[in-house]
Design a protein around this motif. Structure first.
Motif, PDB file in Angstrom:
ATOM      1  N   VAL A 133       0.752  -1.035   0.351  1.00  0.00           N
ATOM      2  CA  VAL A 133       0.035   0.308   0.310  1.00  0.00           C
ATOM      3  C   VAL A 133       1.041   1.317  -0.256  1.00  0.00           C
ATOM      4  N   LYS A 134       1.883   1.151   0.759  1.00  0.00           N
ATOM      5  CA  LYS A 134       2.876   2.303   0.990  1.00  0.00           C
ATOM      6  C   LYS A 134       3.318   2.479  -0.992  1.00  0.00           C
ATOM      7  N   HIS A 135       3.511   2.064  -0.909  1.00  0.00           N
ATOM      8  CA  HIS A 135       3.668   1.483  -2.552  1.00  0.00           C
ATOM      9  C   HIS A 135       2.971   1.652  -3.742  1.00  0.00           C
ATOM     10  N   GLY A 136       2.340   1.918  -3.329  1.00  0.00           N
ATOM     11  CA  GLY A 136       0.843   1.652  -4.532  1.00  0.00           C
ATOM     12  C   GLY A 136      -0.116   1.202  -5.237  1.00  0.00           C
ATOM     13  N   PHE A 137      -0.487   0.360  -4.401  1.00  0.00           N
ATOM     14  CA  PHE A 137      -0.996  -0.735  -4.685  1.00  0.00           C
ATOM     15  C   PHE A 137      -1.959  -0.331  -3.863  1.00  0.00           C
ATOM     16  N   ALA A 138      -3.300  -1.180  -3.977  1.00  0.00           N
ATOM     17  CA  ALA A 138      -4.643  -1.427  -2.753  1.00  0.00           C
ATOM     18  C   ALA A 138      -4.860  -2.884  -2.921  1.00  0.00           C
ATOM     19  N   ILE A 139      -5.240  -3.088  -1.580  1.00  0.00           N
ATOM     20  CA  ILE A 139      -5.472  -3.929  -1.249  1.00  0.00           C
ATOM     21  C   ILE A 139      -6.650  -4.725  -1.683  1.00  0.00           C
ATOM     22  N   PHE A 140      -7.030  -6.464  -2.687  1.00  0.00           N
ATOM     23  CA  PHE A 140      -7.994  -6.918  -2.837  1.00  0.00           C
ATOM     24  C   PHE A 140      -8.796  -7.863  -1.610  1.00  0.00           C
ATOM     25  N   ASP A 141      -9.524  -7.499  -1.063  1.00  0.00           N
ATOM     26  CA  ASP A 141     -10.341  -7.895   0.650  1.00  0.00           C
ATOM     27  C   ASP A 141     -10.435  -9.103   0.545  1.00  0.00           C
ATOM     28  N   SER A 142     -10.809  -9.623  -0.367  1.00  0.00           N
ATOM     29  CA  SER A 142     -11.315 -11.319  -0.304  1.00  0.00           C
ATOM     30  C   SER A 142     -10.171 -12.424  -1.017  1.00  0.00           C
ATOM     31  N   GLU A 143      -8.834 -11.589  -1.269  1.00  0.00           N
ATOM     32  CA  GLU A 143      -7.536 -12.337  -1.459  1.00  0.00           C
ATOM     33  C   GLU A 143      -6.445 -11.647  -1.095  1.00  0.00           C
ATOM     34  N   TRP A 144      -5.916 -12.209   0.340  1.00  0.00           N
ATOM     35  CA  TRP A 144      -4.341 -11.366   0.912  1.00  0.00           C
ATOM     36  C   TRP A 144      -2.948 -11.331   0.101  1.00  0.00           C
ATOM     37  N   TRP A 145      -3.186 -12.065  -1.111  1.00  0.00           N
ATOM     38  CA  TRP A 145      -2.357 -11.672  -2.139  1.00  0.00           C
ATOM     39  C   TRP A 145      -2.097 -11.405  -2.698  1.00  0.00           C
ATOM     40  N   HIS A 146      -3.502 -10.569  -3.254  1.00  0.00           N
ATOM     41  CA  HIS A 146      -3.853 -10.285  -4.930  1.00  0.00           C
ATOM     42  C   HIS A 146      -4.053  -8.374  -4.676  1.00  0.00           C
ATOM     43  N   PHE A 147      -3.079  -7.674  -5.484  1.00  0.00           N
ATOM     44  CA  PHE A 147      -3.075  -6.078  -4.789  1.00  0.00           C
ATOM     45  C   PHE A 147      -3.178  -5.918  -6.593  1.00  0.00           C
ATOM     46  N   ASP A 148      -3.439  -4.595  -6.549  1.00  0.00           N
ATOM     47  CA  ASP A 148      -3.807  -3.576  -7.642  1.00  0.00           C
ATOM     48  C   ASP A 148      -3.242  -2.481  -7.857  1.00  0.00           C
ATOM     49  N   ASP A 149      -2.949  -1.517  -8.794  1.00  0.00           N
ATOM     50  CA  ASP A 149      -2.289  -1.151  -9.037  1.00  0.00           C
ATOM     51  C   ASP A 149      -2.798   0.163  -8.837  1.00  0.00           C
ATOM     52  N   ALA A 150      -3.367   1.472  -7.821  1.00  0.00           N
ATOM     53  CA  ALA A 150      -3.992   2.431  -7.189  1.00  0.00           C
ATOM     54  C   ALA A 150      -4.471   3.251  -8.802  1.00  0.00           C
ATOM     55  N   ASP A 151      -3.838   2.644  -9.903  1.00  0.00           N
ATOM     56  CA  ASP A 151      -3.831   3.287 -11.289  1.00  0.00           C
ATOM     57  C   ASP A 151      -4.064   2.430 -12.202  1.00  0.00           C
ATOM     58  N   TRP A 152      -5.204   0.842 -12.152  1.00  0.00           N
ATOM     59  CA  TRP A 152      -4.957   0.366 -13.007  1.00  0.00           C
ATOM     60  C   TRP A 152      -6.498   1.207 -14.143  1.00  0.00           C
ATOM     61  N   LYS A 153      -6.641   1.754 -13.996  1.00  0.00           N
ATOM     62  CA  LYS A 153      -8.293   2.197 -14.585  1.00  0.00           C
ATOM     63  C   LYS A 153      -7.388   2.747 -16.055  1.00  0.00           C
ATOM     64  N   ARG A 154      -5.993   3.536 -15.352  1.00  0.00           N
ATOM     65  CA  ARG A 154      -5.254   3.961 -16.884  1.00  0.00           C
ATOM     66  C   ARG A 154      -5.041   3.072 -18.105  1.00  0.00           C
ATOM     67  N   TYR A 155      -5.350   2.050 -17.529  1.00  0.00           N
ATOM     68  CA  TYR A 155      -4.923   0.848 -18.879  1.00  0.00           C
ATOM     69  C   TYR A 155      -5.512   0.089 -19.583  1.00  0.00           C
ATOM     70  N   ASP A 156      -5.998  -0.350 -20.944  1.00  0.00           N
ATOM     71  CA  ASP A 156      -6.761  -0.955 -21.689  1.00  0.00           C
ATOM     72  C   ASP A 156      -6.127  -2.350 -20.993  1.00  0.00           C
ATOM     73  N   ALA A 157      -7.367  -3.745 -20.985  1.00  0.00           N
ATOM     74  CA  ALA A 157      -7.215  -4.593 -20.962  1.00  0.00           C
ATOM     75  C   ALA A 157      -5.919  -5.356 -22.229  1.00  0.00           C
ATOM     76  N   LEU A 158      -5.262  -6.543 -22.033  1.00  0.00           N
ATOM     77  CA  LEU A 158      -4.080  -6.855 -23.325  1.00  0.00           C
ATOM     78  C   LEU A 158      -4.339  -7.559 -23.658  1.00  0.00           C
ATOM     79  N   ASP A 159      -4.072  -8.209 -24.977  1.00  0.00           N
ATOM     80  CA  ASP A 159      -4.040  -9.717 -25.446  1.00  0.00           C
ATOM     81  C   ASP A 159      -3.227 -10.647 -25.818  1.00  0.00           C
ATOM     82  N   LEU A 160      -1.855  -9.465 -25.653  1.00  0.00           N
ATOM     83  CA  LEU A 160      -0.270  -9.852 -26.112  1.00  0.00           C
ATOM     84  C   LEU A 160       0.056 -11.581 -25.703  1.00  0.00           C
TER      85      LEU A 160
END
Length: 832
Positions: A165-192
């Motif tokens: 969290v200190k370095h820009g990630f958000a906690i995912f409530d149902s999974e202790w191991w999963h962290f989202d970049d707080a800026d994730w909405k800036r990016y589109d989904a990819l299929d590379l």
């Protein structure tokens, strides 16, 4: 870490499509991608084995800062998942369409955007710290704020959350191991695809990579045969004839072993009689044998106790009655009982599959559905292709010569025919045929070993190399030049070489390529083909080198898109030689020059005089002196499709020869024409004099065939010259005692492939004219549009027109003719 930050932050200015590889860096996180193996919730692999952990540059920079803080505390992040292609998300959703566990691919999750990670903590020794649950545990305990956990576990989870969290990630409530970049909405989904999203390895043998050359040639690599060859002998009583061997080799990471499955033919009656429940296919017995090795050179034949031979089960037999077998380990399949897969056939059009949990204990054979009557009878080769999301099967298509066909499947039982994918050249014809083609993925392309069966040259077998950009359109790298050359006359591999199914194994800086070597030609059952090994430098399948060694070679690459990874090369440079690289932008302006390379290098990052290249796309200009360039990495092709080769006959400057007429009257004799069964000549009674009568007693397809060489026929050769004009009109006079059915005219390239045209004329009791017209400069699509049809094995239209062999007249299949008469066949050059 300053270098790492600079790399990641510098990459942030690149295209938003770019992804950063967060693995393989000093002081970086531990990478253990769970979906690259079957060790996950789904119990199947969704990623390729060599998948990289990728993130958006901004997300990767945040993760690097979190990693740096943890490193100072003697800890490290372990990455279980990062960027996930949308195609993988769809596959997961298909397996488990439940939003409680899997993000709906229609919406696209954070992983699909390259802006989320699944992580845990490890100590300085790499041991995982205790956490509430394992990865992908979807119980209540997996919640990020679940309180009923031991104090030590609570402390570890809190430390991970605080740093992330200190370095820009958000906690995912149902999974202790999963962290989202707080800026994730800036990016589109990819299929590379994972194996290419971080920058592809581009082999120079890929014709799309190099645009121009001067004093340069593409030369096959030079595999070195191991001094221990052959690696073992056929020294067991049941090893009656190892025949073509058909080696199937893997390096098993889990077992830390090389595993080999190889073919054994029981050619002698007294040996067949010693089988448990003696049985034969093609009048001989069949065993699949198994061996293992820790180093690839010293092999053990374990006593498995599965099948009995001569009353004893102390042998290495794992299966029987499975001719022409291919085996591979499939980490994709969720069913552990199907972890190992076998393909074989019991004759043309009779393919079968088997499954095994361990590669040793095999289930009963099941029919593979969708194959034609002419498929099989070769080294069958199958694999899971993560690029297409299909199983692929390469086998033989037999149409009077040996061709290579491809099939694909979703379930390994029902197969779709992709048709012919490789054949011998026009000049080779039936003298040298494509016998089998084990294929595998390497870098950005597919590679294969092609066994060329030299039917017209002592029945020897040569191993060549082929490549494909899509797995469907294949090209031989150096036709006629073996990749693994046969040995000197009388040596262990002097007559035939059959390369392994499966990708080469990289060990101690060398690619290990196993093959079967034979000192006896490809004829008869009773012969021993023994396991052998050749090694190759990484990427060294083929490279560009100077034609004239006294002068430098120059290459200009196609336009390449730079990725977040620095560009690198793989090359051999001889003492006193050099390799120089400069970068130009799309307009041809010089951008920078790299440091000179003067020693052999593998995946060496180029060092530029001005620092990192900033252009989104570049061309590399390369100079080679006593050097060979094999590969470029950290780049991707801007144009991924093969360059379309236009018909050489479309060149407006092409000389148009005067139009001529070639006429066959059949007045004096058959003029060398033959019938597939019978031809009779009549001196009178034809449309204009003599004629020929073609018949097939009791069968309904009489065929009239012209001679195939210029010495025997005025129609054989390059029609653009001998007939002239811009095209030709073919006419003939036909009749039949039994009316009905259209007249077909066929053109053969030499004797091995044809184009066919159904004329407007139908057979009748009186003489009538059948006609077909053509243009020389048509490409294949234009010929098809004009009504000409190509058989599955046809050469290109231009190749056929310039190499006409036989001209054939035949009733259409619907005609049901048993005989017909043929008179005056004429080919007239036209100016249209």
């Amino acid at each position: 870490m300053k270098i790492l930050f600079a790399l990641l932050l510098g990459a942030s200015s690149l295209s938003a499509q770019n992804l950063v590889d967060i693995g393989g860096k000093a002081d970086g996180p531990v990478i253990e991608l769970r979906y690259a193996t079957a060790d996950n919730f789904f119990k199947q692999a969704f990623y390729p084995r060599n998948a990289h952990a990728l993130l958006r540059p901004g997300t990767a920079a945040k993760l690097a800062r979190a990693q740096a803080e943890l490193k100072a505390l003697g800890l490290s992040l372990k990455i279980w998942d990062a960027y996930r292609p949308l195609s993988v998300q769809r596959a997961m959703w298909k397996t488990l369409p439940d939003e409680r566990f899997v993000a709906d691919p229609a919406k696209g999750g954070r992983h699909n955007r390259g802006a989320a990670v699944d992580v845990t903590l490890v100590d300085a020794r790499g041991a995982e710290l205790k956490m509430p649950t394992a990865h992908d545990d979807f119980s209540e305990r997996a919640g990020a704020h679940f309180k009923l956990v031991p104090p030590e576990v609570f402390k570890n989870r809190e430390k991970l959350q605080q740093v992330m969290v200190k370095h820009g990630f958000a906690i995912f409530d149902s999974e202790w191991w999963h962290f989202d970049d707080a800026d994730w909405k800036r990016y589109d989904a990819l299929d590379l695809p994972l194996e290419t999203a971080h920058g592809q390895k581009l082999l120079l043998l890929d014709s799309r990579v190099v645009e121009k050359v001067s004093n340069a040639k593409l030369a096959p690599g030079t595999p070195q045969k191991h001094p221990a060859n052959p690696l073992f002998q056929a020294d067991k009583p049941w090893e009656n004839s190892l025949n073509n061997l058909y080696p199937n080799v893997i390096w098993d990471d889990e077992a830390q072993l090389f595993k080999l499955w190889y073919k054994c033919v029981l050619a002698d009656k007294e040996v067949i009689a010693q089988m448990d429940q003696p049985s034969t296919v093609h009048d001989v017995g069949w065993y699949l044998l198994y061996a293992t090795s820790k180093d690839g050179t010293h092999w053990d034949k374990p006593e498995l106790g599965i099948h009995t031979f001569a009353g004893s089960s102390a042998n290495n037999i794992v299966a029987r009655d499975c001719p022409n077998v291919g085996v591979f380990k499939d980490l994709h399949d969720a069913d552990p009982a199907r972890r190992y897969k076998m393909v074989s056939d019991v004759g043309l059009g009779k393919p079968q599959v088997r499954f095994s949990p361990d590669g040793i204990h095999w289930g009963e054979a099941s029919a593979a559905l969708g194959f034609g009557a002419q498929n099989g009878d070769t080294h069958n080769n199958a694999l899971w292709d993560d690029r297409s999301g299909k199983y692929l099967w390469f086998t033989k298509l037999y149409l009077g010569e040996r061709l290579v066909a491809r099939f694909e499947s979703d379930d390994f039982i029902h197969w779709k025919n992709n048709g012919l994918v490789l054949r011998s050249s026009l000049s080779e014809g039936r003298a040298s045929q494509t016998y089998c083609m084990p294929a595998f993925r390497y870098g950005s392309i597919y590679l294969s070993y092609v066994m060329m069966y030299n039917v017209g040259n002592g029945r020897t077998v040569d191993c060549e190399l082929a490549w494909s950009h899509d797995g469907l359109k294949w090209q031989r790298v150096a036709p006629g030049t073996p990749f693994i050359p046969r040995g000197a006359k009388g040596s262990y591999d002097s007559e035939c070489i059959y390369a392994m199914a499966g990708p080469p194994v990289l060990k101690e800086g060398r690619l290990m390529i196993f093959y079967g070597g034979d000192d006896f030609p490809h004829t008869g059952w009773k012969r021993h083909c023994l396991p052998c090994l050749a090694t190759l430098r990484p990427d060294g399948f083929a490279g560009y080198t100077p034609v004239d060694g006294g002068q430098p070679a120059h290459l200009l690459t196609s336009l390449l898109q730079l990725t977040a990874q620095p560009a690198g090369i793989t090359a051999d440079v001889a003492p006193g030689g050099s390799l120089r690289v400069s970068a130009m932008d799309e307009q041809g302006n010089m951008l920078d020059v790299a440091d000179v390379v003067s020693t052999p290098v593998t995946d060496m990052i180029l060092k530029w005089k001005k620092g990192a290249l900033q252009a989104p796309a570049v061309r590399f200009k390369i100079e080679l002196e006593h050097a060979t360039l094999y590969a470029i990495n950290g780049c991707d092709l801007v144009q991924k499709e093969l360059r379309q080769s236009e018909s050489p006959l479309k060149n407006p400057a092409r000389e148009v020869h005067p139009a001529a007429v070639r006429t066959l009257s059949f007045d004096a004799d058959t003029q060398g024409w033959k019938g597939v069964d019978k031809i009779d000549h009549y001196a009178a009674g034809g449309a204009k004099g003599g004629y020929v009568h073609l018949s097939r007693a009791g069968r309904a397809l009489p065929i009239a065939l012209s001679p195939s060489t210029a010495k025997e026929s005025p129609l054989a050769g390059d029609w653009t010259q001998i007939i002239g004009g811009r095209g030709a009109e073919i006419t003939c006079q036909v009749r039949s005692a039994k009316p009905g059915g259209r007249v077909m005219i066929e053109l053969f390239a030499n004797e091995v492939a044809q184009w066919q045209f159904e004329t407007e004329a139908s057979f009748a009791e009186s003489w009538g004219e059948a006609a077909a017209t053509l243009r020389y400069d048509w490409n294949d699509e234009e010929a098809l549009a004009a009504g000409w049809k190509r058989t599955p094995s046809s050469f290109s239209w231009a190749e056929t027109i310039q190499n006409i062999g036989k001209v054939v007249v035949v009733p259409s299949a619907s005609g049901a003719q048993e005989s017909f008469d043929l008179d005056e066949l004429s080919v007239r050059g036209t100016t249209r």
